[in-house]
Design a protein around this motif. Sequence first.
Motif, mmCIF file in Angstrom:
data_model
loop_
_atom_site.group_PDB
_atom_site.id
_atom_site.type_symbol
_atom_site.label_atom_id
_atom_site.label_comp_id
_atom_site.label_asym_id
_atom_site.label_seq_id
_atom_site.Cartn_x
_atom_site.Cartn_y
_atom_site.Cartn_z
ATOM 1 N N HIS A 13 37.085 1.333 -6.482
ATOM 2 C CA HIS A 13 37.514 1.855 -5.181
ATOM 3 C C HIS A 13 38.369 3.098 -5.366
ATOM 4 O O HIS A 13 39.030 3.263 -6.404
ATOM 5 N N PRO A 14 38.390 3.962 -4.367
ATOM 6 C CA PRO A 14 39.291 5.121 -4.435
ATOM 7 C C PRO A 14 40.732 4.672 -4.683
ATOM 8 O O PRO A 14 41.189 3.681 -4.094
ATOM 9 N N GLY A 15 41.403 5.396 -5.564
ATOM 10 C CA GLY A 15 42.754 5.031 -5.954
ATOM 11 C C GLY A 15 42.828 4.089 -7.133
ATOM 12 O O GLY A 15 43.908 3.853 -7.680
ATOM 13 N N GLY A 16 41.686 3.554 -7.540
ATOM 14 C CA GLY A 16 41.647 2.625 -8.653
ATOM 15 C C GLY A 16 41.634 3.318 -10.006
ATOM 16 O O GLY A 16 41.727 4.543 -10.101
ATOM 17 N N SER A 17 41.494 2.499 -11.050
ATOM 18 C CA SER A 17 41.529 2.992 -12.428
ATOM 19 C C SER A 17 40.361 2.436 -13.233
ATOM 20 O O SER A 17 39.850 1.352 -12.944
ATOM 21 N N ASN A 84 43.058 7.332 -13.753
ATOM 22 C CA ASN A 84 43.856 6.723 -12.689
ATOM 23 C C ASN A 84 43.693 7.522 -11.403
ATOM 24 O O ASN A 84 43.229 8.666 -11.417
ATOM 25 N N SER A 85 44.076 6.911 -10.304
ATOM 26 C CA SER A 85 44.018 7.567 -8.984
ATOM 27 C C SER A 85 42.646 8.190 -8.750
ATOM 28 O O SER A 85 42.531 9.358 -8.349
ATOM 29 N N LEU A 86 41.625 7.412 -9.006
ATOM 30 C CA LEU A 86 40.267 7.935 -8.924
ATOM 31 C C LEU A 86 39.894 8.300 -7.495
ATOM 32 O O LEU A 86 40.315 7.639 -6.526
ATOM 33 N N LYS A 87 39.091 9.356 -7.391
ATOM 34 C CA LYS A 87 38.641 9.872 -6.105
ATOM 35 C C LYS A 87 37.114 9.830 -6.053
ATOM 36 O O LYS A 87 36.459 9.845 -7.096
ATOM 37 N N PRO A 88 36.545 9.815 -4.870
ATOM 38 C CA PRO A 88 35.072 9.833 -4.781
ATOM 39 C C PRO A 88 34.444 11.010 -5.526
ATOM 40 O O PRO A 88 33.352 10.865 -6.096
ATOM 41 N N GLU A 89 35.130 12.127 -5.560
ATOM 42 C CA GLU A 89 34.592 13.298 -6.264
ATOM 43 C C GLU A 89 34.620 13.152 -7.779
ATOM 44 O O GLU A 89 34.101 14.015 -8.501
ATOM 45 N N ASP A 90 35.213 12.079 -8.286
ATOM 46 C CA ASP A 90 35.157 11.796 -9.727
ATOM 47 C C ASP A 90 33.869 11.076 -10.105
ATOM 48 O O ASP A 90 33.601 10.855 -11.289
ATOM 49 N N THR A 91 33.075 10.703 -9.117
ATOM 50 C CA THR A 91 31.816 10.023 -9.386
ATOM 51 C C THR A 91 30.886 10.917 -10.205
ATOM 52 O O THR A 91 30.610 12.057 -9.827
ATOM 53 N N ALA A 92 30.425 10.401 -11.339
ATOM 54 C CA ALA A 92 29.582 11.178 -12.250
ATOM 55 C C ALA A 92 29.182 10.304 -13.425
ATOM 56 O O ALA A 92 29.716 9.203 -13.607
ATOM 57 N N VAL A 93 28.269 10.825 -14.228
ATOM 58 C CA VAL A 93 28.026 10.245 -15.541
ATOM 59 C C VAL A 93 28.983 10.941 -16.499
ATOM 60 O O VAL A 93 29.045 12.174 -16.542
ATOM 61 N N TYR A 94 29.729 10.156 -17.238
ATOM 62 C CA TYR A 94 30.723 10.671 -18.169
ATOM 63 C C TYR A 94 30.183 10.594 -19.592
ATOM 64 O O TYR A 94 29.639 9.561 -20.011
ATOM 65 N N TYR A 95 30.352 11.694 -20.311
ATOM 66 C CA TYR A 95 29.876 11.814 -21.682
ATOM 67 C C TYR A 95 31.038 12.152 -22.616
ATOM 68 O O TYR A 95 31.919 12.928 -22.253
ATOM 69 N N CYS A 96 30.982 11.613 -23.825
ATOM 70 C CA CYS A 96 31.865 12.115 -24.869
ATOM 71 C C CYS A 96 31.023 12.907 -25.857
ATOM 72 O O CYS A 96 29.807 12.711 -25.964
ATOM 73 N N ALA A 97 31.679 13.810 -26.540
ATOM 74 C CA ALA A 97 30.996 14.692 -27.471
ATOM 75 C C ALA A 97 31.980 15.107 -28.558
ATOM 76 O O ALA A 97 33.197 14.988 -28.385
ATOM 77 N N VAL A 98 31.457 15.618 -29.659
ATOM 78 C CA VAL A 98 32.309 16.004 -30.784
ATOM 79 C C VAL A 98 31.870 17.358 -31.339
ATOM 80 O O VAL A 98 30.683 17.679 -31.337
#
Length: 124
Positions: A13-17, A84-98
């Motif tokens: 939910h928005p505001g969650g972590s 933290n304090s997640l927002k709807p605009e943080d919705t995405a596929v998250y990738y790590c890279a090196v």
Amino acid sequence: QVRLVESGGGLVHPGGSLRLACAASGRTSSNAVMGWFRQAPGKEREFVGALNWSSGTTNYADSVKGRFTISKDNAKNTVYLQMNSLKPEDTAVYYCAVRWGGAWTQSSELYRVWGQGTQVTVSS
């Protein structure tokens, strides 16, 4: 050959972590920079933050500064992205890279190895 595997995504939910993990198989050398990126539907991949493996120094995109934190566990060869304090605009596929042998950078093309990505959805 280093392989990266992300985990920890989900619906919040928005505001969650959420905390994402990026586990590296194979040795992550001391001159590595671990980056986090994200890509939302219909948008280009964007830089989220990066961590210098040897120094622990971190850098963040302005859009997440103060809300997201990158850390590492040397024993587990794992990098974390605490969100933290997640927002709807943080919705995405998250990738790590090196990348190796250079400073941190926001340029995704300079990172050599990528994980498969993990979906983060922020919605009520």
